[in-house]
Design an enzyme around this catalytic site. Structure first.
Site, PDB file in Angstrom:
ATOM      1  N   ASP A 241       0.796  -1.228   0.000  1.00  0.00           N
ATOM      2  CA  ASP A 241       0.000   0.000   0.000  1.00  0.00           C
ATOM      3  C   ASP A 241       0.828   1.277   0.000  1.00  0.00           C
ATOM      4  O   ASP A 241       0.317   2.348  -0.342  1.00  0.00           O
ATOM      5  CB  ASP A 241      -0.913   0.029   1.227  1.00  0.00           C
ATOM      6  N   ASP A 265       0.524   5.920   1.669  1.00  0.00           N
ATOM      7  CA  ASP A 265      -0.657   5.591   2.474  1.00  0.00           C
ATOM      8  C   ASP A 265      -0.433   6.126   3.894  1.00  0.00           C
ATOM      9  O   ASP A 265      -0.107   7.291   4.063  1.00  0.00           O
ATOM     10  CB  ASP A 265      -0.896   4.082   2.440  1.00  0.00           C
ATOM     11  N   ASP A 269       0.355   2.259  10.532  1.00  0.00           N
ATOM     12  CA  ASP A 269      -0.938   1.582  10.622  1.00  0.00           C
ATOM     13  C   ASP A 269      -0.788   0.356  11.504  1.00  0.00           C
ATOM     14  O   ASP A 269       0.190  -0.395  11.378  1.00  0.00           O
ATOM     15  CB  ASP A 269      -1.430   1.141   9.243  1.00  0.00           C
ATOM     16  N   ARG A 321      -6.028  11.912  11.286  1.00  0.00           N
ATOM     17  CA  ARG A 321      -5.646  10.605  11.841  1.00  0.00           C
ATOM     18  C   ARG A 321      -4.375  10.685  12.698  1.00  0.00           C
ATOM     19  O   ARG A 321      -3.354  10.126  12.370  1.00  0.00           O
ATOM     20  CB  ARG A 321      -5.463   9.556  10.741  1.00  0.00           C
TER      21      ARG A 321
END
Length: 444
Positions: A241, A265, A269, A321
Site C-alpha cells: 500500500d 498511504d 498503521d 488521523r
C-alpha cells in the site's frame, strides 16, 4: 468474590470466547495481509500471532495509564530513583523513556539498555536484547528472495533474536516491503539511516519488535511478488500500500524516535488484533492520513488493541488521523499538535480514547478547530463512547468534544495531582522527538 478475581474471571471468559474466533480470523486476513497463498507456514504463524496478542492484552488498561502518568511526574520532578538510573543529574532528557537511556555517554557500548526503557502498553517489548549484534554494512536491496548478508533485509528475516545496527550513514531503497521476523531491534543510533524512495516496513504475524532512531519517508507502493519473510519461508505477496510502518496481527511493538513523512498511504498503521504497542518520541510531518489504529469497523478482533501514543510531535503539513481509532483502548498522552487541516483525533466503532496532557494548537481555519471527529454513528450512539480529555492545553480556538463516562481516578485531583503533567509541559516533553543525532562518547 473480590474485585480482582471478578476481573480475572471476566478476562478468562473473554479469552476463551475470542480464541474460538481464530478460524474465522484466519479466513478473513488474506487480502488485507497482501498474501496470495496462505500456506501452512503462514497459517501457523498467524494463529500463533493471534494467541500472542490475546496473551498481551491487559484486562486493566487504566492501571497502565495511571502507571505511565506516575512515571512522567517522576521524570519531571527529578526524583531520586530517576537520578540513580541516569548517573548524570544535568541530563536534558525530559520524559521517562529518554531519561532511561539518553544521558549515558557510553550508550554505544550499552545499546541494549534501551530494551529496559519502553513505557505504556508496549512496556514489555525488548526486541533483540537476548541476541547478538548484527551490523548492516550494505544499503542495497537487490534480491528479496535470497537477501545478501550484510543487508537490512538479510538481518530482519533471521529466526534468532538480533540487535541490528548500522556501520555508517545510508539510504535504503527497499524494492519490496521489508517483512520483519520475531525478536528484532532496528537501532539507527550513531548513523543517519533513511528508509526512503521505496517500500516500507511490515511487522506481520510477529512479536517483540523495536524500531528506533531512523527516518522513514517517501514510501511508495510496490508490485509484490515472491518475498522472503524468514529463512524458513518465502511467499507470494500482492501489491503493497505504501505505508511507512505497517503492523498486522502483531504484539509487543515499540516505535521510538522515528521521523516519518510523505508516504503514499499511512505513516503508521496497526490492524487485525495487534496490541501492546507504544509509539513514542516520533516526529510526523507533511502527510494526510497519519496513523490508523484499526482498519475496519467490522474487524471486532481489534477489541483487544491497546496502544500508547506519547511524547510525539505532530508537526507541519498534517491533515488527519493522529490517530484514528477503532474498537480498542488508546492512551494519547503528552503529544504536541500543530495546526491539523481536518482533525487530530478520530474514530469509529466505540473505541476508548484517553487524551491527557496534550497541547493542541488549531489552524486559523474556523472549520478545523475541533480536535475530535467521530464517524459512522449518530450522536445518540457516540455519546456512550468514552473519549475523555484531562489536562490538555487548547490554543487558537481548539476544542475537544468529550463523551462517555468520566475517568474513575483523575490524576488532577487530591493526592495524585503531581503524578501527571498538563499540556503546558508538552513542548518540553517532546523537544527531542524524531530521529536523534547520536555521537559516540556523548549523551545522545
Amino acid at each position: 468474590m473480590t474485585f480482582t478475581s471478578h476481573i480475572s474471571l471476566l478476562f478468562q471468559v473473554f479469552f476463551v470466547a475470542f480464541a474460538a474466533t481464530i478460524p474465522a480470523f484466519l479466513a478473513s486476513i488474506d487480502a488485507d495481509a497482501h498474501i496470495v497463498e496462505f500456506d501452512e507456514f503462514l497459517q501457523k504463524r498467524a494463529e500463533n500471532a493471534l494467541q500472542a496478542s490475546l496473551r498481551a492484552y491487559n484486562p486493566d488498561p487504566e492501571a497502565v495509564t495511571e502507571n505511565f502518568n506516575k512515571q512522567v511526574g517522576e521524570a519531571l520532578k527529578g526524583g531520586n530513583e530517576t537520578r540513580r538510573n541516569l548517573r548524570a543529574d544535568s541530563c536534558m532528557a525530559t520524559n521517562p523513556i529518554d531519561r532511561c537511556w539518553r544521558c549515558d555517554p557510553d550508550w554505544a557500548n550499552n545499546r541494549k539498555r534501551l530494551a529496559r526503557c519502553a513505557r505504556g502498553f508496549g512496556h514489555h517489548t525488548t526486541g533483540g536484547k537476548d541476541g547478538r549484534y548484527y551490523v548492516v554494512t550494505d544499503p542495497s536491496d537487490d534480491n528479496v528472495e535470497e537477501p545478501k548478508p550484510g543487508t537490512l533485509r538479510h538481518a530482519v528475516i533471521q529466526e534468532e533474536p538480533l540487535w541490528i545496527i548500522f556501520e555508517r550513514n545510508m539510504v535504503i531503497r527497499l524494492k519490496q516491503e521489508l517483512l520483519i521476523n520475531n525478536d528484532k531491534t532496528i537501532d539507527g543510533r550513531g548513523a543517519e539511516v533513511h528508509i526512503a524512495y521505496g517500500a516500507g516496513l511490515t511487522i506481520q504475524f510477529v512479536q517483540n519488535i523495536i524500531i528506533h532512531n531512523i527516518k522513514v519517508h517517501h514510501i511508495v507502493p510496490r508490485s509484490g511478488g515472491m518475498i522472503r519473510d524468514s529463512v524458513l519461508h518465502v511467499g507470494l505477496r500482492t501489491r503493497s500500500d505504501g505505508d511507512g510502518i505497517s503492523i498486522f496481527s502483531a504484539s509487543h511493538i515499540w516505535i521510538d524516535h522515528v521521523s516519518l513523512s510523505k508516504c503514499t498511504d499511512g505513516l503508521i498503521d496497526a490492524i487485525m488484533a495487534s496490541t501492546a504497542i507504544t509509539v513514542s518520541n516520533c516526529k510526523f510531518n507533511n502527510h494526510n492520513e497519519v496513523m490508523l489504529l484499526g482498519a475496519n469497523d467490522g474487524h471486532t478482533e481489534d477489541t483487544i488493541m491497546q496502544v500508547t501514543v506519547a511524547f510525539n510531535r505532530f508537526g507541519k503539513g498534517l491533515v488527519q488521523r493522529m490517530p484514528r481509532c477503532r474498537w480498542g483502548f488508546f492512551h494519547v498522552v503528552n503529544n504536541d499538535y500543530a495546526q491539523w487541516k481536518m482533525y487530530a483525533i478520530g474514530g469509529s466503532a466505540h473505541p476508548t480514547i484517553i487524551s491527557q496532557g496534550n497541547r493542541f494548537k488549531a489552524a486559523p481555519n474556523q472549520f478545523t478547530k475541533e480536535v475530535t471527529k467521530r464517524d459512522y454513528a449518530e450522536k445518540s450512539e457516540w455519546m456512550g463512547w468514552q473519549w475523555r480529555s484531562e489536562g490538555d492545553k487548547f490554543l487558537n480556538g481548539a476544542f475537544f468534544v468529550e463523551s462517555g463516562p468520566p475517568l474513575k481516578n483523575s490524576p488532577f485531583t487530591g493526592k495524585n495531582k503531581i503524578q501527571f503533567k498538563p499540556g503546558s509541559y508538552a513542548g518540553r516533553l517532546t523537544r527531542y522527538a524524531g530521529a536523534l543525532k547520536c555521537k559516540e562518547g556523548q549523551g545522545c
